[in-house]
Design an enzyme around this catalytic site. Structure first.
Site, PDB file in Angstrom:
ATOM      1  N   GLU A  51      77.787  16.609  15.093  1.00  0.00           N
ATOM      2  CA  GLU A  51      78.663  16.969  16.204  1.00  0.00           C
ATOM      3  C   GLU A  51      79.953  17.611  15.700  1.00  0.00           C
ATOM      4  O   GLU A  51      80.197  17.696  14.490  1.00  0.00           O
ATOM      5  CB  GLU A  51      78.930  15.721  17.059  1.00  0.00           C
ATOM      6  CG  GLU A  51      77.631  15.192  17.660  1.00  0.00           C
ATOM      7  CD  GLU A  51      77.809  13.999  18.591  1.00  0.00           C
ATOM      8  OE1 GLU A  51      78.906  13.389  18.600  1.00  0.00           O
ATOM      9  OE2 GLU A  51      76.839  13.699  19.312  1.00  0.00           O
ATOM     10  N   CYS A  60      71.628  19.624  17.116  1.00  0.00           N
ATOM     11  CA  CYS A  60      70.712  18.483  17.236  1.00  0.00           C
ATOM     12  C   CYS A  60      69.977  18.227  15.908  1.00  0.00           C
ATOM     13  O   CYS A  60      69.877  19.112  15.053  1.00  0.00           O
ATOM     14  CB  CYS A  60      69.654  18.765  18.297  1.00  0.00           C
ATOM     15  SG  CYS A  60      70.267  18.795  19.982  1.00  0.00           S
ATOM     16  N   GLU A  62      66.790  17.914  15.394  1.00  0.00           N
ATOM     17  CA  GLU A  62      65.565  18.697  15.224  1.00  0.00           C
ATOM     18  C   GLU A  62      65.869  20.078  14.653  1.00  0.00           C
ATOM     19  O   GLU A  62      65.178  20.577  13.759  1.00  0.00           O
ATOM     20  CB  GLU A  62      64.837  18.857  16.573  1.00  0.00           C
ATOM     21  CG  GLU A  62      64.364  17.557  17.194  1.00  0.00           C
ATOM     22  CD  GLU A  62      65.397  16.922  18.118  1.00  0.00           C
ATOM     23  OE1 GLU A  62      66.606  17.005  17.837  1.00  0.00           O
ATOM     24  OE2 GLU A  62      64.983  16.339  19.122  1.00  0.00           O
TER      25      GLU A  62
HETATM   26  N1  THU Z   1      70.521  15.081  20.282  1.00  0.00           N
HETATM   27  C1  THU Z   1      69.671  15.360  19.264  1.00  0.00           C
HETATM   28  O1  THU Z   1      70.079  15.462  18.097  1.00  0.00           O
HETATM   29  N2  THU Z   1      68.362  15.514  19.547  1.00  0.00           N
HETATM   30  C2  THU Z   1      67.801  15.314  20.766  1.00  0.00           C
HETATM   31  O2  THU Z   1      66.610  15.450  20.910  1.00  0.00           O
HETATM   32  C3  THU Z   1      68.641  14.926  21.897  1.00  0.00           C
HETATM   33  C4  THU Z   1      70.105  14.995  21.662  1.00  0.00           C
HETATM   34  C5  THU Z   1      71.928  14.880  19.969  1.00  0.00           C
HETATM   35  C6  THU Z   1      72.875  15.946  20.422  1.00  0.00           C
HETATM   36  C7  THU Z   1      74.183  15.187  20.499  1.00  0.00           C
HETATM   37  O3  THU Z   1      74.772  15.140  19.200  1.00  0.00           O
HETATM   38  C8  THU Z   1      73.754  13.772  20.875  1.00  0.00           C
HETATM   39  O4  THU Z   1      72.381  13.682  20.568  1.00  0.00           O
HETATM   40  C9  THU Z   1      73.983  13.428  22.337  1.00  0.00           C
HETATM   41  O5  THU Z   1      73.440  14.381  23.153  1.00  0.00           O
END
Ligand code: THU
Length: 140
Positions: A51, A60, A62
């Site tokens: 983040e 994210c 993935e």
């Molecule tokens: N997030 C992911 O890394 N992967 C997902 O499949 C869903 C959301 C992260 C993005 C953000 O840093 C946090 O989870 C909350 O949305």
């Protein structure tokens, strides 16, 4: 268990996703996510969400894993596992579905819960009608 992954491979992927989640940088959402990408030679590439104080700049887990693999010269994505903090399995967000579909539309996706549950699906099931290169090429 998913159709195409044996139990040992699935277990390895889930463990790798859990390990990746411990490296997440998620001070804003506190939602630590780990992903593990299986490559065709059995190698696993791990990624976590990262983040930023400028919220939309975050990435994210993935896409983080996919970016690492691609920068190692690997695009032979076979499957991916994802895990977050919830007891219930989480699913990849829409942007990650689109991003991953560039490389393998049909890859198995293991959605993992902290209770040990693994919901196996596929990218094609999660993102029917993905935008792709063919549609770009139709512009002539
Ligand atoms: N997030 C992911 O890394 N992967 C997902 O499949 C869903 C959301 C992260 C993005 C953000 O840093 C946090 O989870 C909350 O949305």
């Amino acid at each position: 268990m998913s159709d195409s992954l044996d139990q040992a491979t699935q277990d390895r992927l889930v463990e790798a996703a859990k390990r990746a989640a411990t490296r997440a940088y998620a001070p804003y959402s506190k939602f630590q996510v780990g992903a593990a990408l299986l490559l065709s030679d059995g190698q696993i590439v791990e990624g976590a969400n990262i983040e930023n104080a400028s919220y939309p700049a975050g990435i994210c887990a993935e896409r983080s894993a996919a970016a690492i693999a691609i920068n190692q010269g690997r695009r032979d994505f076979i499957a991916i596992a994802v895990i977050g903090p919830p007891v219930e399995p989480i699913t990849p967000c829409g942007i990650c579905r689109q991003f991953l579909s560039e490389f393998n539309k049909n890859m198995p996706v293991l959605c993992c819960g902290r209770d040990g549950r693994v919901q196996a699906t596929t990218l094609a099931a999660l993102l029917p009608g993905a935008f792709d290169q063919e549609q770009l090429e139709q512009a002539g």
